[in-house]
Design a protein around this motif. Structure first.
Motif, mmCIF file in Angstrom:
data_model
loop_
_atom_site.group_PDB
_atom_site.id
_atom_site.type_symbol
_atom_site.label_atom_id
_atom_site.label_comp_id
_atom_site.label_asym_id
_atom_site.label_seq_id
_atom_site.Cartn_x
_atom_site.Cartn_y
_atom_site.Cartn_z
ATOM 1 N N GLY A 17 15.058 75.121 57.332
ATOM 2 C CA GLY A 17 14.663 73.715 57.312
ATOM 3 C C GLY A 17 15.773 72.746 57.680
ATOM 4 N N LEU A 18 17.038 73.129 57.490
ATOM 5 C CA LEU A 18 18.160 72.197 57.652
ATOM 6 C C LEU A 18 18.247 71.526 59.030
ATOM 7 N N PRO A 19 18.088 72.250 60.148
ATOM 8 C CA PRO A 19 18.167 71.564 61.450
ATOM 9 C C PRO A 19 17.131 70.459 61.612
ATOM 10 N N GLY A 20 16.034 70.528 60.856
ATOM 11 C CA GLY A 20 15.025 69.481 60.929
ATOM 12 C C GLY A 20 15.596 68.119 60.576
ATOM 13 N N PHE A 21 16.539 68.083 59.639
ATOM 14 C CA PHE A 21 17.193 66.824 59.253
ATOM 15 C C PHE A 21 17.910 66.216 60.453
ATOM 16 N N LEU A 22 18.699 67.020 61.130
ATOM 17 C CA LEU A 22 19.497 66.519 62.253
ATOM 18 C C LEU A 22 18.623 66.101 63.427
ATOM 19 N N LEU A 23 17.619 66.906 63.745
ATOM 20 C CA LEU A 23 16.756 66.594 64.890
ATOM 21 C C LEU A 23 15.946 65.323 64.651
ATOM 22 N N ALA A 24 15.469 65.133 63.422
ATOM 23 C CA ALA A 24 14.723 63.912 63.116
ATOM 24 C C ALA A 24 15.647 62.705 63.036
ATOM 25 N N PHE A 25 16.827 62.910 62.464
ATOM 26 C CA PHE A 25 17.798 61.821 62.316
ATOM 27 C C PHE A 25 18.189 61.240 63.670
ATOM 28 N N THR A 26 18.250 62.084 64.680
ATOM 29 C CA THR A 26 18.677 61.621 66.009
ATOM 30 C C THR A 26 17.513 61.179 66.893
ATOM 31 N N THR A 27 16.278 61.351 66.435
ATOM 32 C CA THR A 27 15.113 60.970 67.243
ATOM 33 C C THR A 27 14.680 59.531 66.980
ATOM 34 N N LEU A 28 14.496 59.178 65.714
ATOM 35 C CA LEU A 28 13.995 57.844 65.363
ATOM 36 C C LEU A 28 14.849 56.713 65.948
ATOM 37 N N PRO A 29 16.188 56.764 65.828
ATOM 38 C CA PRO A 29 17.004 55.643 66.317
ATOM 39 C C PRO A 29 16.924 55.409 67.824
ATOM 40 N N LEU A 30 16.513 56.426 68.593
ATOM 41 C CA LEU A 30 16.404 56.222 70.041
ATOM 42 C C LEU A 30 15.470 55.070 70.367
ATOM 43 N N TYR A 31 14.409 54.927 69.572
ATOM 44 C CA TYR A 31 13.425 53.875 69.838
ATOM 45 C C TYR A 31 13.611 52.677 68.915
ATOM 46 N N LEU A 32 14.117 52.946 67.716
ATOM 47 C CA LEU A 32 14.283 51.872 66.745
ATOM 48 C C LEU A 32 15.542 51.057 67.007
ATOM 49 N N SER A 33 16.625 51.725 67.388
ATOM 50 C CA SER A 33 17.935 51.067 67.457
ATOM 51 C C SER A 33 18.451 50.806 68.865
ATOM 52 N N THR A 34 18.094 51.656 69.827
ATOM 53 C CA THR A 34 18.620 51.478 71.183
ATOM 54 C C THR A 34 18.347 50.083 71.748
ATOM 55 N N PRO A 35 17.128 49.538 71.598
ATOM 56 C CA PRO A 35 16.911 48.167 72.094
ATOM 57 C C PRO A 35 17.807 47.142 71.411
ATOM 58 N N LEU A 36 18.084 47.341 70.108
ATOM 59 C CA LEU A 36 18.932 46.400 69.374
ATOM 60 C C LEU A 36 20.383 46.485 69.817
ATOM 61 N N ILE A 37 20.851 47.690 70.143
ATOM 62 C CA ILE A 37 22.248 47.882 70.543
ATOM 63 C C ILE A 37 22.498 47.331 71.936
ATOM 64 N N TYR A 38 21.566 47.553 72.850
ATOM 65 C CA TYR A 38 21.832 47.282 74.272
ATOM 66 C C TYR A 38 21.219 45.994 74.804
ATOM 67 N N GLU A 39 20.243 45.394 74.097
ATOM 68 C CA GLU A 39 19.652 44.170 74.611
ATOM 69 C C GLU A 39 20.704 43.061 74.698
ATOM 70 N N GLY A 40 20.789 42.419 75.842
ATOM 71 C CA GLY A 40 21.730 41.314 76.039
ATOM 72 C C GLY A 40 23.074 41.730 76.595
ATOM 73 N N LYS A 41 23.423 43.012 76.496
ATOM 74 C CA LYS A 41 24.713 43.472 77.029
ATOM 75 C C LYS A 41 24.699 43.382 78.551
ATOM 76 N N GLY A 42 25.564 42.553 79.113
ATOM 77 C CA GLY A 42 25.622 42.391 80.562
ATOM 78 C C GLY A 42 24.344 41.822 81.152
ATOM 79 N N GLY A 43 23.500 41.213 80.323
ATOM 80 C CA GLY A 43 22.234 40.660 80.798
ATOM 81 C C GLY A 43 21.081 41.643 80.764
ATOM 82 N N LEU A 44 21.249 42.769 80.076
ATOM 83 C CA LEU A 44 20.198 43.790 80.005
ATOM 84 C C LEU A 44 19.022 43.274 79.170
ATOM 85 N N THR A 45 17.811 43.327 79.725
ATOM 86 C CA THR A 45 16.631 42.791 79.050
ATOM 87 C C THR A 45 15.868 43.879 78.305
#
Length: 421
Positions: A17-45
């Motif tokens: 079961g342990l790898p499930g933690f890592l795989l899920a931990f790295t999946t959610l932020p791709l959609y939840l956090s990536t827009p917050l990190i990169y929006e506005g950088k260099g004019g990125l919309t």
């Protein structure tokens, strides 16, 4: 039929079961956090980020059946030989994706950095997930063992999502990256003893890949998985925006709501597991979808300050999530066993399974974000009243409609009452 089962104990179940933690931990932020990190950088919309997410996810989806075929073709320790390197690459790529150099201000360099490391994270996560999911089909043909292993995997997966939700909603991106690298090292060491388990390997039948996997007996099933994934991906994509701009709640409250949602999912897993043993995954999934729609549809009518109402929605839909995580892979495992492809094409089946899931995720990223951006929504600034109403409909109304379509398709193509063949 030859029994290819390996004895399963609690130690093995936990380690698996342990790898499930890592795989899920790295999946959610791709959609939840990536827009917050990169929006506005260099004019990125926001619209451009959505299109990049769609293209990367589409590329990742196309590679999954190919990787699955390679996993099936690998000989000794084929699952471990794919899982461990993929986890290591994933952790490094995640760190670089979530911590871009601050001195990069050129738009094209930012797009290049975002695209490359999104692709690395997505493909490595996909390869690890394929090996991880298909492992249990060869491991045991006993339904009870498969339920136990899947339950352990999803339990740790939800723990990973809860932890990632906390970091993501607090914008703790560096700390999140450190957790990924640290847990990856721990996880690789923890699963090493599992490589000693000798898994059976059947003689290959010689069937052409798509002829064996994508047939008239499986097309409807994969189509249903895709609809369900599309319905689930939209609220995940818009959650932060909904809480911030519709409910007008702070980011720390968003974190609490997400954690509550996933805690109830964890708590529901033992209950749903027992129901699956009695009723089967198809009937349980039907009831879980009904519960999810009945709970989530009320989000259409919420407004500023409706914290308690939305908390109740999170509790009900979180409880339903437990079954939604367990049922699709168990339905696919049953289909693989029915077609007598266990020990042969598990990786290929899960490759097509993930292809449909990721194409659905790509579709949501490439359509939903550009749509709300086109109609005037922005995460920073003052979005128009129409764009907020549209975003609320897309967040709650469209997923509920898709869930109902999925429900009809399950009843038509998958569910067979006992005694009916």
């Amino acid at each position: 039929m030859e029994n290819n089962s390996i004895p399963i104990n609690k130690n093995i179940i936990i380690r698996y079961g342990l790898p499930g933690f890592l795989l899920a931990f790295t999946t959610l932020p791709l959609y939840l956090s990536t827009p917050l990190i990169y929006e506005g950088k260099g004019g990125l919309t926001l619209a451009t980020i959505g299109l990049i997410l769609m293209l990367v996810r589409f590329s990742d989806a196309v590679t999954d059946p190919i990787i699955g075929k390679f996993i099936d073709s690998t000989k000794k320790n084929r699952f471990m030989r794919w899982l461990v390197p993929s986890l290591l690459i994933l952790s490094i790529g995640f760190f670089l994706l979530f911590n871009p150099p601050k001195n990069i201000t050129n738009l094209y360099l930012i797009i290049t950095w975002l695209s490359i490391f999104l692709l690395i994270v997505s493909i490595s996560n996909g390869a690890a997930t394929l090996a991880y999911q298909s492992w249990i089909i060869t491991w045991s043909e006993i339904p009870q063992d498969q339920i136990n292993l899947v339950s352990s995997r999803e339990f740790f997966s939800i723990l990973g999502v809860i932890t990632a939700s906390f970091f993501a909603t607090q914008n703790m991106f560096l700390e999140m990256s450190i957790v990924v690298v640290s847990f990856c090292i721990f996880c690789v060491l923890a699963i090493r003893p599992l490589r000693k388990i000798s898994l059976p390997k059947k003689k290959r039948s010689g069937l052409i890949f798509f002829k064996a996997v994508f047939t008239s007996k499986t097309r409807g099933m994969f189509f249903i998985f895709g609809i369900n994934a599309f319905a689930n991906s939209i609220p995940a994509l818009l959650f932060i925006f909904f809480v911030k701009d519709i409910l007008l709640l702070e980011s720390r409250v968003a974190g609490f709501l997400l954690i509550t949602y996933f805690l109830f999912a964890i708590g529901s897993i033992p209950i749903w597991s027992k129901l699956i043993k009695r009723l089967g995954p198809n009937l349980v999934w039907i009831n879980a979808i009904l519960l999810s729609v009945l709970g989530f549809i009320w989000a259409l009518f919420l407004g500023p300050g409706n914290f308690l109402f939305f908390l109740l929605i999170c509790i009900v839909t979180g409880f339903a999530l437990g079954a939604e995580l367990l049922c699709p892979p168990l339905i696919l495992a049953n289909k693989i066993n029915q077609l007598k492809q266990n020990g042969l094409l598990e990786g290929s089946f899960f490759g097509v399974f993930n292809l449909f899931l990721k194409l659905s995720l790509a579709l949501s990223s490439g359509t939903i974000l550009p749509i709300i951006s086109y109609f005037g929504y922005t995460s920073s600034g003052s979005p128009s009243a129409f764009s907020l109403s549209l975003m609320q409909f897309l967040y709650a109304g469209l997923p509920c409609f898709l869930k109902l379509v999925c429900l009809v398709c399950i009843i038509k193509f998958l569910y067979q009452p006992k005694g009916k063949k």
